[in-house]
Motif scaffolding. Structure first.
Motif, PDB file in Angstrom:
ATOM      1  N   THR A 152       1.282  73.328  52.260  1.00 17.42           N
ATOM      2  CA  THR A 152       0.360  72.489  52.786  1.00 17.42           C
ATOM      3  C   THR A 152      -1.182  72.095  51.678  1.00 17.42           C
ATOM      4  O   THR A 152      -1.634  71.297  51.245  1.00 17.42           O
ATOM      5  CB  THR A 152      -0.103  72.657  54.048  1.00 17.42           C
ATOM      6  N   GLU A 205       8.606  64.579  51.765  1.00 20.57           N
ATOM      7  CA  GLU A 205       8.828  64.907  52.844  1.00 20.57           C
ATOM      8  C   GLU A 205       9.814  64.223  53.685  1.00 20.57           C
ATOM      9  O   GLU A 205      10.839  64.785  54.491  1.00 20.57           O
ATOM     10  CB  GLU A 205       7.458  64.552  53.849  1.00 20.57           C
ATOM     11  N   LEU A 241       9.409  69.785  56.056  1.00 16.54           N
ATOM     12  CA  LEU A 241       8.105  69.460  55.447  1.00 16.54           C
ATOM     13  C   LEU A 241       7.276  68.573  56.646  1.00 16.54           C
ATOM     14  O   LEU A 241       7.907  67.442  56.997  1.00 16.54           O
ATOM     15  CB  LEU A 241       7.994  68.844  54.081  1.00 16.54           C
ATOM     16  N   SER A 269       5.056  66.072  57.649  1.00 21.97           N
ATOM     17  CA  SER A 269       4.241  64.796  57.651  1.00 21.97           C
ATOM     18  C   SER A 269       2.970  64.801  58.757  1.00 21.97           C
ATOM     19  O   SER A 269       1.789  64.247  58.608  1.00 21.97           O
ATOM     20  CB  SER A 269       4.927  63.481  57.860  1.00 21.97           C
TER      21      SER A 269
END
Length: 210
Positions: free
Chosen positions: A12, A34, A40, A42
């Motif tokens: 991040t 993503e 990952l 979003s």
């Protein structure tokens, strides 16, 4: 810059660095990735894009446009994966898997023929399904124009909502992820329950046959 108390680290933090350095195209790249790798988040990237826009590192409208474009690009990659596999290859793979029947593939395809448009559009706003719904669309060879438009429309709604939330919340952008995380956990719980129900039902069915 980000509030030092809530400054993210790891993947991040890397995404934030890309967005601050490249701007809106960096946010679009993050969302494209993503889509290909659903773990990952979003729900983190999009509010962060809004906060980054609030801090003046990118234009708000550009962030929405680029992230929506990234969503479409990622979805198209998975669409082509499904198209490359094709229905015949999926059947062959399923035929070798325990507890799953070729008839399950036929039922899934029939369901997608009836509800595919709604599934692609609404699926863009549901964790996990946001990515995976593109594969059956490719397998069924859904009209590429139709798939792109529905994916773009659904992604635009989802991305705009989360980006604006991050923009308006400012340094409290992380609250979006907390509430969206609850939704993600509910979806995961329902999915896990459905898998357990399917396995138990199939095992019981086989036991009765013997």
């Amino acid at each position: 810059m980000l509030d030092p108390v809530s400054e993210p680290t790891g993947i991040t933090g890397w995404v934030v660095g890309v967005m601050e350095a490249v701007g809106a195209p960096g946010a679009g790249l993050a969302i494209a990735v993503e889509n290909l790798f659903p773990p990952l988040p979003s729900e983190v990237f999009l509010p962060l894009a809004g906060f980054t826009a609030q801090q003046g590192h990118m234009n708000l409208l550009a962030a929405i446009i680029w992230t929506t474009a990234g969503s479409v690009v990622g979805a198209l990659a998975l669409y082509w994966l499904g198209a490359s596999l094709g229905a015949a290859r999926i059947r062959a793979l399923v035929d070798r898997m325990p507890l799953v029947k070729v008839e399950d593939v036929d039922k899934t395809q029939a369901w997608f023929d009836r509800h595919g448009r709604k599934a692609v559009f609404l699926g863009r706003m549901v964790p996990l399904f946001r990515s995976f719904i593109s594969i059956p669309a490719g397998v069924q060879r859904m009209s590429l124009v139709e798939f792109t438009l529905l994916t773009g429309a659904g992604s635009l709604i989802w991305n705009t909502a989360l980006i604006l939330a991050g923009y308006l919340l400012g340094t409290q952008w992380y609250l979006v992820e907390q509430y969206a995380g609850v939704f993600s956990k509910v979806v995961l719980g329902l999915l896990a329950a459905a898998v357990v129900w399917f396995v138990v039902r199939r095992v019981r069915g086989r036991a009765k046959q013997h």
